[in-house]
Write a protein that holds these residues in place. Structure first.
Motif, PDB file in Angstrom:
ATOM      1  N   ALA A   1       7.108   4.842-110.112  1.00 12.49           N
ATOM      2  CA  ALA A   1       6.276   4.050-109.198  1.00 12.49           C
ATOM      3  C   ALA A   1       6.810   4.186-107.774  1.00 12.49           C
ATOM      4  N   THR A   2       8.129   4.166-107.648  1.00  6.56           N
ATOM      5  CA  THR A   2       8.740   4.227-106.316  1.00  6.56           C
ATOM      6  C   THR A   2       8.499   5.583-105.667  1.00  6.56           C
ATOM      7  N   ALA A   3       8.432   6.622-106.489  1.00  6.15           N
ATOM      8  CA  ALA A   3       8.160   7.957-105.938  1.00  6.15           C
ATOM      9  C   ALA A   3       6.743   8.027-105.367  1.00  6.15           C
ATOM     10  N   ARG A   4       5.832   7.214-105.921  1.00  2.03           N
ATOM     11  CA  ARG A   4       4.461   7.178-105.375  1.00  2.03           C
ATOM     12  C   ARG A   4       4.390   6.337-104.107  1.00  2.03           C
ATOM     13  N   ALA A   5       5.407   5.490-103.888  1.00  2.00           N
ATOM     14  CA  ALA A   5       5.400   4.599-102.718  1.00  2.00           C
ATOM     15  C   ALA A   5       5.869   5.358-101.482  1.00  2.00           C
ATOM     16  N   ASN A   6       5.388   4.912-100.315  1.00  2.00           N
ATOM     17  CA  ASN A   6       5.910   5.500 -99.072  1.00  2.00           C
ATOM     18  C   ASN A   6       6.498   4.432 -98.150  1.00  2.00           C
ATOM     19  N   CYS A   7       6.621   3.212 -98.686  1.00  2.00           N
ATOM     20  CA  CYS A   7       7.255   2.137 -97.916  1.00  2.00           C
ATOM     21  C   CYS A   7       7.587   0.993 -98.862  1.00  2.00           C
ATOM     22  N   TYR A   8       8.264  -0.004 -98.324  1.00  2.00           N
ATOM     23  CA  TYR A   8       8.481  -1.253 -99.057  1.00  2.00           C
ATOM     24  C   TYR A   8       7.835  -2.365 -98.243  1.00  2.00           C
ATOM     25  N   ILE A   9       7.120  -3.265 -98.912  1.00  2.00           N
ATOM     26  CA  ILE A   9       6.655  -4.476 -98.217  1.00  2.00           C
ATOM     27  C   ILE A   9       7.809  -5.477 -98.257  1.00  2.00           C
ATOM     28  N   VAL A  10       8.096  -6.081 -97.102  1.00  2.00           N
ATOM     29  CA  VAL A  10       9.192  -7.044 -97.004  1.00  2.00           C
ATOM     30  C   VAL A  10       8.596  -8.447 -97.092  1.00  2.00           C
ATOM     31  N   ILE A  11       9.025  -9.194 -98.102  1.00  2.00           N
ATOM     32  CA  ILE A  11       8.479 -10.547 -98.292  1.00  2.00           C
ATOM     33  C   ILE A  11       9.600 -11.562 -98.106  1.00  2.00           C
ATOM     34  N   PRO A  12       9.451 -12.474 -97.142  1.00  2.00           N
ATOM     35  CA  PRO A  12      10.515 -13.458 -96.922  1.00  2.00           C
ATOM     36  C   PRO A  12      10.634 -14.406 -98.106  1.00  2.00           C
ATOM     37  N   PRO A  13      11.818 -15.022 -98.280  1.00  2.00           N
ATOM     38  CA  PRO A  13      12.072 -15.830 -99.482  1.00  2.00           C
ATOM     39  C   PRO A  13      11.213 -17.090 -99.592  1.00  2.00           C
ATOM     40  N   ASP A  14      10.580 -17.510 -98.461  1.00  2.00           N
ATOM     41  CA  ASP A  14       9.797 -18.750 -98.527  1.00  2.00           C
ATOM     42  C   ASP A  14       8.308 -18.491 -98.767  1.00  2.00           C
ATOM     43  N   ARG A  15       7.916 -17.248 -99.015  1.00  2.00           N
ATOM     44  CA  ARG A  15       6.493 -16.963 -99.239  1.00  2.00           C
ATOM     45  C   ARG A  15       6.212 -16.800-100.731  1.00  2.00           C
ATOM     46  N   GLU A  16       5.126 -17.439-101.175  1.00  2.00           N
ATOM     47  CA  GLU A  16       4.706 -17.307-102.573  1.00  2.00           C
ATOM     48  C   GLU A  16       3.425 -16.519-102.677  1.00  2.00           C
ATOM     49  N   PHE A  17       2.612 -16.658-101.597  1.00  2.00           N
ATOM     50  CA  PHE A  17       1.271 -16.083-101.650  1.00  2.00           C
ATOM     51  C   PHE A  17       0.931 -15.508-100.283  1.00  2.00           C
ATOM     52  N   ILE A  18       0.518 -14.268-100.271  1.00  2.00           N
ATOM     53  CA  ILE A  18       0.117 -13.641 -99.006  1.00  2.00           C
ATOM     54  C   ILE A  18      -1.305 -13.117 -99.196  1.00  2.00           C
ATOM     55  N   THR A  19      -2.194 -13.549 -98.314  1.00  2.00           N
ATOM     56  CA  THR A  19      -3.604 -13.166 -98.466  1.00  2.00           C
ATOM     57  C   THR A  19      -3.848 -11.761 -97.924  1.00  2.00           C
ATOM     58  N   SER A  20      -4.860 -11.102 -98.467  1.00  2.00           N
ATOM     59  CA  SER A  20      -5.193  -9.781 -97.951  1.00  2.00           C
ATOM     60  C   SER A  20      -5.698  -9.945 -96.525  1.00  2.00           C
ATOM     61  N   GLY A  21      -5.412  -8.935 -95.707  1.00  3.92           N
ATOM     62  CA  GLY A  21      -5.804  -9.003 -94.303  1.00  3.92           C
ATOM     63  C   GLY A  21      -4.676  -9.482 -93.404  1.00  3.92           C
ATOM     64  N   GLU A  22      -3.682 -10.150 -93.981  1.00  5.17           N
ATOM     65  CA  GLU A  22      -2.532 -10.597 -93.188  1.00  5.17           C
ATOM     66  C   GLU A  22      -1.662  -9.383 -92.830  1.00  5.17           C
ATOM     67  N   PHE A  23      -1.004  -9.459 -91.671  1.00  5.58           N
ATOM     68  CA  PHE A  23      -0.083  -8.379 -91.315  1.00  5.58           C
ATOM     69  C   PHE A  23       1.291  -8.684 -91.899  1.00  5.58           C
ATOM     70  N   VAL A  24       1.824  -7.726 -92.641  1.00  8.02           N
ATOM     71  CA  VAL A  24       3.108  -7.940 -93.318  1.00  8.02           C
ATOM     72  C   VAL A  24       4.123  -6.904 -92.827  1.00  8.02           C
ATOM     73  N   PRO A  25       5.415  -7.322 -92.785  1.00  5.84           N
ATOM     74  CA  PRO A  25       6.439  -6.353 -92.385  1.00  5.84           C
ATOM     75  C   PRO A  25       6.661  -5.300 -93.465  1.00  5.84           C
ATOM     76  N   ILE A  26       6.884  -4.081 -93.041  1.00  2.00           N
ATOM     77  CA  ILE A  26       7.191  -3.020 -94.009  1.00  2.00           C
ATOM     78  C   ILE A  26       8.405  -2.230 -93.526  1.00  2.00           C
ATOM     79  N   MET A  27       9.075  -1.596 -94.488  1.00  2.00           N
ATOM     80  CA  MET A  27      10.186  -0.686 -94.194  1.00  2.00           C
ATOM     81  C   MET A  27       9.775   0.675 -94.749  1.00  2.00           C
ATOM     82  N   ARG A  28       9.747   1.697 -93.894  1.00  2.00           N
ATOM     83  CA  ARG A  28       9.320   3.034 -94.355  1.00  2.00           C
ATOM     84  C   ARG A  28      10.350   3.614 -95.298  1.00  2.00           C
ATOM     85  N   ARG A  29       9.930   4.460 -96.214  1.00  2.00           N
ATOM     86  CA  ARG A  29      10.864   5.188 -97.064  1.00  2.00           C
ATOM     87  C   ARG A  29      10.453   6.658 -97.139  1.00  2.00           C
TER      88      ARG A  29
END
Ligand code: AMP
Ligand code: MG
Length: 419
Positions: free
Chosen positions: A391-419
């Motif tokens: 699965a990770t080989a198919r990925a081209n980044c990681y989404i970074v989710i802060p520890p206080d978030r449970e739910f993130i709606t589509s359309g929101e801008f989220v931090p990512i780290m490229r890989r």
């Protein structure tokens, strides 16, 4: 875990700062001279300085006519063409002075002669014989780059401690440096642990796993300016593990994978404890990669007995290994490679489909950036957890989710780290 001196499990940010703090104290390695092109990707050891002004003469940035802007107060205006200046034109062919009412035809990259203070683009001109008619007025300085505007002779073009990319190599070329002094790559020992792990060339038994971590880590080490040295696979057996750890501590940095979790045969920490290692943390509140260990150990390192060798115990799950290398091992390795400190910065992308997670950990979840141009979107890759290399080989980044978030709606801008 019977480890009294251990500071324990830190937040992601505190763990990262602990590494950065140690990294700020290491000395850069010795240097070597390499060909300009071979220096690409290496870390510069001595600044590249301008051997002359850049540009070395007032440079026309357009094809057109070198003029005195004051002559074009009222347009159309007709000027006397007193010469043609090509890029690289020899000095004796360049008009000594553009006087009032005069112009010189000029090409991009050619020196603007004295007296002229602007270049009118050829699109706004019509030449007939030795006269040119100009239909646009112009402000002084337009389409002329003054000599030394990009860099003054003797000024630093590329700082020490920079990883040399295309622009840096181009600057070195323009400063007449066919060879560059770069830092030698630090040697990084890679030690994978686990009774179930076998070499790539071996035929694994029904319950055995091929060693992939040593290879992913080796690639990451190369990308971070290090030279990987793969040690033999260590079994989950104290004496053999200890001998290999001692060997690894003779390198500039030791990266171990596996054997740092809470299992009965996770012996890495105990062995390092026996070797009187100093631990900076033994875990970070992240997923994947929670059991990450960072410390320093002087044992078995005659050359470094006083300073010690830094080590990381990266978790054995392959995705955890890759993620924790990027987050923690990379800044230390880069410091050992002579690179100036780099802040970890996440960029933002628009979330394509909603995310639900349990709060409490900072997460770095494999994800795919899709879309095109400004319309980039990101979504999680379905995965089977931190062992899922496919699965990770198919990925081209990681989404970074802060520890206080449970739910993130589509359309929101989220931090990512490229890989
Ligand atoms: P550990 O951290 O030793 O408990 O290992 C966690 C998981 O990662 C286990 O499923 C191991 O089999 C796997 N693993 C450990 N080392 C490696 C390796 N070098 N290559 C591939 N998988 C590994
Ligand atoms: Mg293991």
């Amino acid at each position: 875990m019977p480890v009294a001196q251990v500071p324990g499990v830190l937040s992601f940010e505190d763990a990262r700062r602990a590494v950065e703090q140690q990294a700020s104290q290491v000395r850069p390695p010795i240097t070597e001279s390499v060909d300009l092109l071979a220096a690409s990707g290496r870390v510069l050891a001595v600044p590249v300085c301008a051997d002359r002004d850049l540009p070395p003469f007032p440079r026309s940035s357009r094809d057109g006519y070198a003029v005195r802007a004051a002559d074009l107060g009222r347009v159309p205006a007709s000027l006397d063409v007193i010469g043609e200046i090509r890029a690289g034109e020899s000095l004796e062919n360049i008009p000594k002075l553009i006087g009032s009412g005069q112009a010189a035809s000029i090409m991009t990259g050619a020196p603007v002669p004295a007296g002229a203070d602007a270049v009118v683009m050829v699109e706004y001109t019509a030449q007939q014989g030795t006269r040119v008619e100009i239909t646009r007025s112009i402000t002084p300085g337009e389409n002329v780059v003054p000599s030394g505007a990009e860099a003054k002779q003797g000024s630093v073009l590329v700082e020490r401690g920079v990883r040399l990319n295309d622009a840096a190599i181009a600057l070195a070329a323009s400063a007449g440096q066919p060879r560059l002094l770069v830092y030698k790559r630090p040697q990084v020992a890679v030690l994978t642990t686990g009774d179930e792990i076998v070499d790539v060339g071996a035929i694994p038994g029904p319950t055995q796993i091929r060693n992939s971590n040593s290879y992913s880590v080796a690639v990451q080490i190369r990308n971070a300016s290090g030279e990987p040295v793969l040690l033999p696979i260590a079994p989950d057996e104290t004496l053999k593990l200890r001998a290999l750890i001692e060997k690894g501590l003779r390198s500039d940095l030791l990266l171990m994978t596996g054997g740092v979790s809470m299992g009965r045969y996770d012996l890495v920490e105990q062995v390092l404890e026996d070797l009187k290692a100093e631990f900076f943390f033994t875990g970070a509140k992240i997923q994947p990669g929670r059991p990450i260990v960072f410390g320093k150990c002087g044992a078995g390192t005659p050359a470094r007995e006083s300073t010690g060798t830094y080590f990381f115990g990266l978790p054995g799950n392959p995705v955890s290994t890759m993620v924790t290398f990027e987050l923690f091992a990379r800044p230390m390795l880069e410091a050992l490679a002579g690179l100036s400190p780099q802040k970890l910065r996440f960029v933002y992308a628009k979330l394509k489909s909603e995310i639900r997670v349990k709060p409490g950990l900072k997460r770095f979840l494999p994800a795919i950036l899709s879309g095109e141009f400004e319309d980039t979107q990101v979504e999680l890759v379905p995965w089977q957890g931190s062992g899922d290399i496919a699965a990770t080989a198919r990925a081209n980044c990681y989404i970074v989710i802060p520890p206080d978030r449970e739910f993130i709606t589509s359309g929101e801008f989220v931090p990512i780290m490229r890989r």
